[in-house]
Design a protein around this motif. Structure first.
Motif, PDB file in Angstrom:
ATOM      1  N   THR A 223     -94.128 -15.721  -6.032  1.00 19.56           N
ATOM      2  CA  THR A 223     -93.212 -14.564  -5.349  1.00 19.56           C
ATOM      3  C   THR A 223     -93.270 -14.497  -4.029  1.00 19.56           C
ATOM      4  OG1 THR A 223     -93.965 -13.545  -7.596  1.00 19.56           O
ATOM      5  CG2 THR A 223     -92.975 -12.133  -5.895  1.00 19.56           C
ATOM      6  N   THR A 224     -94.600 -14.597  -3.456  1.00 24.43           N
ATOM      7  CA  THR A 224     -94.694 -14.713  -2.023  1.00 24.43           C
ATOM      8  C   THR A 224     -93.658 -15.747  -1.126  1.00 24.43           C
ATOM      9  OG1 THR A 224     -96.838 -14.045  -2.255  1.00 24.43           O
ATOM     10  CG2 THR A 224     -96.103 -14.416   0.002  1.00 24.43           C
ATOM     11  N   LEU A 225     -93.952 -16.940  -1.764  1.00 26.99           N
ATOM     12  CA  LEU A 225     -93.147 -18.302  -1.049  1.00 26.99           C
ATOM     13  C   LEU A 225     -91.640 -17.944  -1.373  1.00 26.99           C
ATOM     14  CD1 LEU A 225     -94.888 -21.623  -2.087  1.00 26.99           C
ATOM     15  CD2 LEU A 225     -94.045 -20.744   0.267  1.00 26.99           C
ATOM     16  N   GLY A 226     -91.353 -17.350  -2.521  1.00 22.53           N
ATOM     17  CA  GLY A 226     -89.807 -17.046  -2.789  1.00 22.53           C
ATOM     18  C   GLY A 226     -89.354 -15.960  -1.888  1.00 22.53           C
ATOM     19  N   LEU A 227     -89.882 -15.154  -1.504  1.00 26.23           N
ATOM     20  CA  LEU A 227     -89.663 -14.017  -0.468  1.00 26.23           C
ATOM     21  C   LEU A 227     -89.583 -14.586   0.957  1.00 26.23           C
ATOM     22  CD1 LEU A 227     -89.142 -10.998   0.108  1.00 26.23           C
ATOM     23  CD2 LEU A 227     -91.666 -10.882   0.290  1.00 26.23           C
ATOM     24  N   ILE A 228     -90.600 -15.457   1.209  1.00 26.90           N
ATOM     25  CA  ILE A 228     -90.395 -16.193   2.393  1.00 26.90           C
ATOM     26  C   ILE A 228     -89.135 -17.127   2.622  1.00 26.90           C
ATOM     27  CG2 ILE A 228     -91.662 -17.983   3.972  1.00 26.90           C
ATOM     28  CD1 ILE A 228     -94.285 -16.574   2.927  1.00 26.90           C
ATOM     29  N   PHE A 229     -88.969 -17.824   1.607  1.00 29.98           N
ATOM     30  CA  PHE A 229     -87.951 -18.753   1.799  1.00 29.98           C
ATOM     31  C   PHE A 229     -86.529 -17.982   1.722  1.00 29.98           C
ATOM     32  CE2 PHE A 229     -90.043 -22.470  -0.638  1.00 29.98           C
ATOM     33  CZ  PHE A 229     -90.847 -22.773   0.325  1.00 29.98           C
ATOM     34  N   ALA A 230     -86.396 -16.837   0.785  1.00 32.43           N
ATOM     35  CA  ALA A 230     -85.213 -16.307   0.792  1.00 32.43           C
ATOM     36  C   ALA A 230     -85.133 -15.537   2.271  1.00 32.43           C
ATOM     37  CB  ALA A 230     -85.467 -14.992  -0.028  1.00 32.43           C
ATOM     38  N   VAL A 231     -86.173 -14.986   2.895  1.00 30.87           N
ATOM     39  CA  VAL A 231     -85.833 -14.389   4.404  1.00 30.87           C
ATOM     40  C   VAL A 231     -85.388 -15.312   5.166  1.00 30.87           C
ATOM     41  CG1 VAL A 231     -87.033 -13.102   6.018  1.00 30.87           C
ATOM     42  CG2 VAL A 231     -87.360 -12.205   3.707  1.00 30.87           C
ATOM     43  N   LEU A 232     -86.359 -16.419   5.196  1.00 30.07           N
ATOM     44  CA  LEU A 232     -86.083 -17.534   6.202  1.00 30.07           C
ATOM     45  C   LEU A 232     -84.613 -18.203   6.162  1.00 30.07           C
ATOM     46  CD1 LEU A 232     -89.467 -19.189   6.953  1.00 30.07           C
ATOM     47  CD2 LEU A 232     -88.292 -17.352   8.029  1.00 30.07           C
ATOM     48  N   THR A 233     -84.281 -18.350   4.826  1.00 35.33           N
ATOM     49  CA  THR A 233     -82.837 -19.303   4.737  1.00 35.33           C
ATOM     50  C   THR A 233     -81.773 -18.457   5.154  1.00 35.33           C
ATOM     51  OG1 THR A 233     -83.046 -18.273   2.554  1.00 35.33           O
ATOM     52  CG2 THR A 233     -83.307 -20.274   2.578  1.00 35.33           C
ATOM     53  N   GLU A 234     -81.868 -17.174   5.608  1.00 33.66           N
ATOM     54  CA  GLU A 234     -81.109 -16.368   6.371  1.00 33.66           C
ATOM     55  C   GLU A 234     -81.086 -16.679   7.770  1.00 33.66           C
ATOM     56  OE1 GLU A 234     -81.349 -12.136   5.436  1.00 33.66           O
ATOM     57  OE2 GLU A 234     -79.939 -12.476   3.622  1.00 33.66           O
ATOM     58  N   ARG A 235     -82.059 -17.557   8.186  1.00 38.11           N
ATOM     59  CA  ARG A 235     -81.990 -17.859   9.633  1.00 38.11           C
ATOM     60  C   ARG A 235     -81.519 -19.135   9.851  1.00 38.11           C
ATOM     61  NH1 ARG A 235     -85.983 -14.585  12.191  1.00 38.11           N
ATOM     62  NH2 ARG A 235     -86.155 -12.605  11.029  1.00 38.11           N
ATOM     63  N   ILE A 236     -81.154 -19.914   8.940  1.00 35.92           N
ATOM     64  CA  ILE A 236     -80.736 -21.277   9.439  1.00 35.92           C
ATOM     65  C   ILE A 236     -79.270 -21.756   8.776  1.00 35.92           C
ATOM     66  CG2 ILE A 236     -83.067 -22.277   9.187  1.00 35.92           C
ATOM     67  CD1 ILE A 236     -82.763 -23.336   6.474  1.00 35.92           C
ATOM     68  N   ARG A 237     -79.040 -22.565   9.627  1.00 33.28           N
ATOM     69  CA  ARG A 237     -77.337 -22.929   9.326  1.00 33.28           C
ATOM     70  C   ARG A 237     -77.213 -23.759   7.867  1.00 33.28           C
ATOM     71  NH1 ARG A 237     -75.343 -23.729  14.776  1.00 33.28           N
ATOM     72  NH2 ARG A 237     -74.915 -21.899  15.620  1.00 33.28           N
ATOM     73  N   TRP A 238     -78.447 -24.637   7.499  1.00 28.20           N
ATOM     74  CA  TRP A 238     -78.308 -25.421   6.535  1.00 28.20           C
ATOM     75  C   TRP A 238     -78.852 -24.894   5.409  1.00 28.20           C
ATOM     76  CZ3 TRP A 238     -83.463 -27.362   5.765  1.00 28.20           C
ATOM     77  CH2 TRP A 238     -84.286 -27.186   6.807  1.00 28.20           C
ATOM     78  N   SER A 239     -78.651 -23.542   5.252  1.00 26.15           N
ATOM     79  CA  SER A 239     -79.581 -22.776   4.105  1.00 26.15           C
ATOM     80  C   SER A 239     -79.157 -23.248   2.718  1.00 26.15           C
ATOM     81  CB  SER A 239     -79.310 -21.227   4.237  1.00 26.15           C
ATOM     82  OG  SER A 239     -77.884 -20.990   3.866  1.00 26.15           O
ATOM     83  N   THR A 240     -77.715 -23.657   2.608  1.00 31.30           N
ATOM     84  CA  THR A 240     -77.335 -24.141   1.131  1.00 31.30           C
ATOM     85  C   THR A 240     -78.139 -25.645   0.847  1.00 31.30           C
ATOM     86  OG1 THR A 240     -75.250 -23.501   1.590  1.00 31.30           O
ATOM     87  CG2 THR A 240     -75.237 -25.303  -0.208  1.00 31.30           C
ATOM     88  N   ALA A 241     -78.305 -26.420   1.938  1.00 29.42           N
ATOM     89  CA  ALA A 241     -79.049 -27.845   1.611  1.00 29.42           C
ATOM     90  C   ALA A 241     -80.459 -27.436   1.400  1.00 29.42           C
ATOM     91  CB  ALA A 241     -78.947 -28.544   2.865  1.00 29.42           C
ATOM     92  N   PHE A 242     -81.072 -26.239   2.098  1.00 28.68           N
ATOM     93  CA  PHE A 242     -82.440 -26.117   1.865  1.00 28.68           C
ATOM     94  C   PHE A 242     -82.652 -25.320   0.315  1.00 28.68           C
ATOM     95  CE2 PHE A 242     -86.000 -23.238   1.851  1.00 28.68           C
ATOM     96  CZ  PHE A 242     -87.067 -23.870   2.217  1.00 28.68           C
ATOM     97  N   LYS A 243     -81.551 -24.758  -0.009  1.00 24.65           N
ATOM     98  CA  LYS A 243     -81.804 -23.769  -1.108  1.00 24.65           C
ATOM     99  C   LYS A 243     -81.616 -24.644  -2.496  1.00 24.65           C
ATOM    100  CE  LYS A 243     -80.300 -19.335  -0.098  1.00 24.65           C
ATOM    101  NZ  LYS A 243     -79.059 -18.262  -0.350  1.00 24.65           N
ATOM    102  N   LEU A 244     -80.571 -26.065  -2.301  1.00 18.53           N
ATOM    103  CA  LEU A 244     -80.448 -26.827  -3.159  1.00 18.53           C
ATOM    104  C   LEU A 244     -81.680 -27.679  -3.451  1.00 18.53           C
ATOM    105  CD1 LEU A 244     -76.950 -28.258  -2.781  1.00 18.53           C
ATOM    106  CD2 LEU A 244     -77.856 -26.969  -4.767  1.00 18.53           C
TER     107      LEU A 244
END
Lengths: 299, 459
Positions: B109-130
């Protein structure tokens, strides 16, 4: 949610001035740090699978001698020999068994669950709500509970170890999620469409087949991909109910685990083969995959 | 219906819905013109049959079966349940499940939260999420093979230990000389003391301290070693650590001969009379060392044991102590993407105005996160957390595949033990049924929670 939104900011100190140049600089540096952190995290998630791919494309001797990351200096060592060897082994049969288990299961779950979901959503009968709550309760029943009883049932019926036995077990345990997902979707179909069809004297079967099922396509796609992956990736049910002649890839590969060191060539290439179809499906239908996941987890 | 990994996601509450979210539709509207109950039963029959025979009947059967012995003939009452809570192997199993339930859901849960918040700060969030979400599509069997490779103990093969040893060697300069030892005998100026090497006589400033070492294996002899210096001296306490061995023979013991080389990178300590370390030095390429700024006095010189330890080889991930944390690591790898996508969807549903207003009011990013984002996300975080608890209770494949056979007793969990007891050689269906019921009881609170939440949402 709206009240929380309104009250939350009051807990913060107000009245700070507009952001200074320094704070903008800090933001910029911070965003650089975020980039670096995210690249590192992304590598953490990518590297294990990459390692499997490289290991699967190297000979056992090379794998025993050096780490897969030396590939960056010695790309010439790559070979598809391990994959070629798989063709002649028991893996090929297990691949087809996986297909023979997964495809019928997915079709059956969709068909049976859609019918039940239609009844739960649009038909009136006594005990309907209670029955549906039972389905909701069954959503998270552990598979372990049914292994022993169903094994003895199958033994009595003479289908222990057979493909139909494996398929029926999968279908039954796929149903609660499938009915839940589809019923929640079907309930949202406009009542006027169904009423019109019923007024026209269409049979319930006709309404189901020509109105509800076609309208339910997005949910059915989500369910289909989810169910497909779930069955394709299962190991526990196969371990118990599929005998050696009917075993899917997961069970075949598991049987090779005992000598992990000497079987790395089979295991790595086999594992990669087993995940290639799920990955292709995942990339092609990620939208439905995410939908199904969200619908299923919010219970 | 626009949920994709790229782009904003709908909040989860709406994801299940089609044309309009499901449970909200009012029952009275959809009960007109319904067909006869017989038709309804016909539509429900296949599903009811399957669920009845394959799911409901087994629950009832298991309750009874769990009260009988392995053969199924002798009634043992709650004896099988007593075994679960008294057998030492079983207690290890339950302890492991407890570790799983406490650690894994929080981490995911903690990692998911951190990832979800941080992906909003990067341009390549789609690649990261995939990339992070991808393991969800992979079988746990394949994930197990992947992590068996990651956790290989040999740092030349397992990437986890390769990273650890690289990091370790970067920060630690001391080079080990495993199996090296002081020259023995009465003539030798040094002796072995609990693995360390100490001078027999207190050292004096102005007289070089000679420390002859033997038994240095060729592969541990550094390439940069220079011929040893016999007269290392200076203002203070100084000396030489060297390999007291002349290749081809002919050298004198305890004397620095011309062909003998110094041992660079040795840690040397000057000890006061009370055993306190007064100064530390490292030998140069010719084996010489010198203690800077040491007060006059008499000191014993010591080469601590760390000089003679084998080089760092990483951790035994697949050994009995680390196996459960190692498998939890693999579990987190598999499920973090699930948490990230759900939480990102929840995040997208948070009104941006609230966040912006707080930022304009001067709130720091941390305050915004802590006081606004997390409270608004709490329903989604709860869903993720509960889903992960259920998943950890049922964890089977990863433990079965990652833990080598010899370590499986130490890595065992209830779901795996149930299989082992009943099918994996144990052949005790009484105990197996008891374990299955135990597992069912563990998830029962969450079943009830699901039913309650659904009822509340539907009425």
């Amino acid at each position: 949610m709206s009240t929380a939104t309104a009250t939350a900011p009051t807990g913060l100190e107000a009245g700070a001035p507009r952001r200074s140049l320094a704070s903008k600089l800090v933001d910029r540096l911070g965003s650089g740090a975020v980039q670096v952190v995210m690249v590192v995290l992304g590598l953490f998630w990518l590297v294990p699978t990459l390692g499997l791919l490289v290991v699967s494309m190297r000979t056992t001797q090379v794998n025993n001698a050096e780490g897969w990351w030396t590939i960056f200096t010695k790309p010439a060592e790559l070979t598809i020999q391990n994959y070629a060897n798989l063709l002649g082994s028991g893996f090929t049969a297990s691949f087809w068994n996986t297909v023979l288990i997964t495809v019928p299961t997915t079709v059956l779950v969709i068909g049976i669950a859609a019918m039940a979901a239609y009844a739960f959503a649009w038909m009136d009968f006594r005990g309907r709500d209670t029955a549906f709550l039972v389905v909701v309760g069954l959503l998270i029943v552990p598979i372990q509970i049914a292994l022993i009883p169903v094994a003895s049932l199958y033994g009595a019926a003479g289908i222990f170890g057979s493909l139909p036995g494996v398929i029926l077990f999968h279908v039954a345990f796929g149903l609660p999620f499938a009915i839940f997902l589809l019923r929640n979707f079907f309930v949202g179909i406009p009542a006027s469409l169904l009423e019109a069809a019923r007024m026209d004297g269409a049979s319930e079967w006709k309404i189901f087949a020509s109105v509800v099922f076609p309208l339910g396509k997005p949910a059915i796609a989500s369910l289909g991909i989810f169910q497909f992956l779930w069955v394709w990736n299962d190991m526990l049910i196969a371990l118990v109910f599929a005998d050696t002649g009917n075993q899917p890839m997961t069970k075949y590969l598991q049987s090779q685990m005992r000598q992990f060191g000497s079987n790395v060539d089979i295991l790595s290439s086999g594992a990669f083969m087993s995940l290639i179809i799920p990955l292709v499906l995942f990339f092609a239908f990620q939208r439905y995959f995410v939908q199904g996941m969200m619908a299923g987890s919010v219970k | 219906m626009t949920e994709r990994l790229d782009g904003r996601q709908d909040p989860p509450a709406q994801a299940a819905g089609g044309p309009s979210p499901g449970p909200a539709a009012s029952p009275s509207e959809r009960r007109r013109l319904g067909p006869s109950p017989a038709v309804a039963i016909a539509f429900l029959l296949p599903a009811a049959l399957l669920l009845g025979v394959w799911v409901v009947y087994p629950i009832v059967y298991s309750i009874f079966r769990s009260l009988f012995d392995a053969a199924g003939t002798g009634f043992v009452g709650l004896g099988n349940y007593a075994t679960i809570f008294s057998d030492s192997g079983m207690l290890t199993t339950i302890r492991n499940n407890l570790i799983w339930v406490v650690v894994a859901p929080i981490m995911v849960t903690t990692l998911g939260l951190i990832f979800a918040v941080l992906t909003e700060r990067i341009r390549w969030s789609t690649a990261f999420k995939l990339i992070v979400f991808m393991p969800m599509a992979v079988s746990l069997m394949a994930a197990g093979v992947i992590f068996r490779l990651v956790y290989e103990e040999n740092p030349d093969r397992g990437v986890a230990n390769a990273i650890l040893t690289t990091v370790h060697d970067t920060f630690s300069t001391s080079q080990g000389y495993p199996e090296a030892r002081p020259r023995g005998g009465d003539e030798s100026p040094v002796a072995d003391q609990n693995g360390a090497v100490v001078t027999k006589q207190p050292a004096q400033a102005g007289r070089p301290v000679l420390i002859p070492i033997v038994g240095v294996r060729p592969e541990f002899m550094p390439d940069n070693a220079q011929p040893a210096r016999a007269d290392a001296a200076g203002d203070g306490l100084a000396g030489t650590v060297w390999f007291d061995f002349t290749p081809g023979g002919g050298g004198q013991n305890n004397v620095v001969d011309a062909a003998e080389r110094g041992l660079p990178g040795m840690t040397v300590e000057a000890l006061q009379a009370d055993g306190q370390v007064a100064a530390t030095a490292t030998t140069a390429e010719d084996g010489s060392f010198q203690f800077e700024g040491l007060p006059q006095g008499s000191y014993t010189v010591r080469l601590p044991q760390s000089n003679f330890e084998t080089s760092y080889g990483g951790l035994s991930w697949l050994g009995p102590t680390l196996i459960t944390p190692a498998i939890i690591g693999a579990f987190v790898w598999v499920w973090a993407g699930f948490a990230m996508v759900l939480i990102a969807a929840g995040l997208a549903a948070i009104p941006r105005d609230a966040l912006e207003a707080a930022r304009i009011d001067g709130a720091t990013e941390w305050q915004v996160f802590r006081r606004i984002t997390v409270p608004l996300l709490s329903p989604v975080l709860l869903v993720v957390f509960v889903t992960m608890i259920i998943n950890t209770l049922k964890v089977f494949d990863l433990v079965f595949i990652i833990a080598p056979a010899s370590v499986q007793p130490q890595a065992n969990v209830v779901a795996l033990e149930m299989w082992r007891v009943a099918f994996g050689g144990g052949n005790n269906q009484g105990l197996g049924s008891a374990l299955a019921i135990f597992l069912l009881l563990l998830v029962l609170p969450f079943m009830i929670m699901n039913i309650r939440r659904f009822r509340r949402g539907d009425s």
